[in-house]
Motif scaffolding. Sequence first.
Motif, short mmCIF file in Angstrom:
data_model
loop_
_atom_site.label_atom_id
_atom_site.label_comp_id
_atom_site.label_asym_id
_atom_site.label_seq_id
_atom_site.Cartn_x
_atom_site.Cartn_y
_atom_site.Cartn_z
N TYR A 291 -18.31 18.48 5.99
CA TYR A 291 -18.91 18.60 4.66
C TYR A 291 -18.70 20.01 4.12
O TYR A 291 -19.06 20.99 4.79
N ASP A 292 -18.12 20.11 2.93
CA ASP A 292 -17.87 21.38 2.27
C ASP A 292 -19.12 21.77 1.49
O ASP A 292 -19.42 21.19 0.44
N LEU A 293 -19.86 22.75 2.00
CA LEU A 293 -21.11 23.16 1.36
C LEU A 293 -20.86 23.90 0.05
O LEU A 293 -21.65 23.82 -0.88
N GLY A 294 -19.75 24.63 -0.01
CA GLY A 294 -19.45 25.38 -1.22
C GLY A 294 -19.24 24.48 -2.43
O GLY A 294 -19.69 24.79 -3.54
N ARG A 295 -18.55 23.35 -2.23
CA ARG A 295 -18.28 22.43 -3.33
C ARG A 295 -19.25 21.25 -3.37
O ARG A 295 -19.18 20.44 -4.29
N GLY A 296 -20.10 21.12 -2.35
CA GLY A 296 -20.96 19.94 -2.28
C GLY A 296 -20.15 18.68 -2.12
O GLY A 296 -20.41 17.67 -2.77
N GLU A 297 -19.16 18.71 -1.21
CA GLU A 297 -18.18 17.63 -1.11
C GLU A 297 -18.04 17.17 0.34
O GLU A 297 -17.84 17.99 1.24
N LEU A 298 -18.16 15.88 0.55
CA LEU A 298 -17.90 15.30 1.86
C LEU A 298 -16.39 15.21 2.04
O LEU A 298 -15.72 14.44 1.35
#
Length: 201
Positions: free
Chosen positions: A156-163
């Motif tokens: 999960y990419d926390l910077g983009r809020g993207e799974l």
Amino acid sequence: LLFENNKADGFDFFEEGRRVDVGASISAHWTMNNRDSYVSLFGGRSFADEVTNPFGRQSGLADDEPDYIAEVGLNLGGWVDGRTLFRYDPQAGDISRIDAEMRFNVWKLRGVTRYYRLNDNTADVLLEDDAVQEVVTGGLAFRPSNSWSARYNVSYDLGRGELRTQRGALRWEDDCTLLELFVRRNNSTNILINDTEVGFS
């Protein structure tokens, strides 16, 4: 590499000036259910004076005020095991990098989670515009027998809020063979968008 004589592994260079590397560690050890356990803490820094510096800014050694580094370790009888690495940039007044990992092993379950973050200054030097700057990943495995296991991994990419990715698999293996049925999904701006794959290997 802070305490290595050659801090640029694989390269030859000569650095004029003076550099001193200072560090200290402390740890506590005990027994938990007849297994060794510990908690540890390490901290250090490199001090430089009038150096002709061959290191890039991302190294943490490039300036007259190099980064502080620290490591925290924990092991609870082999059931929980983890460590976290920090780099603190005194010029930016910010933690320039964090690498953390925690594992657990209980009964027939094994799991791992990792966290990684770069601050803006470090990311600007190291990364492409679309690369991951802050991400958490995890994995879980259930093994009811020596041959059969089920696994699940996620990023999960926390910077983009993207799974970013998910992967589930059913595996059978012995001493010389591994068979796996898996489902994998990528959802990332810099890999493949909404791509789902089912495979057998």
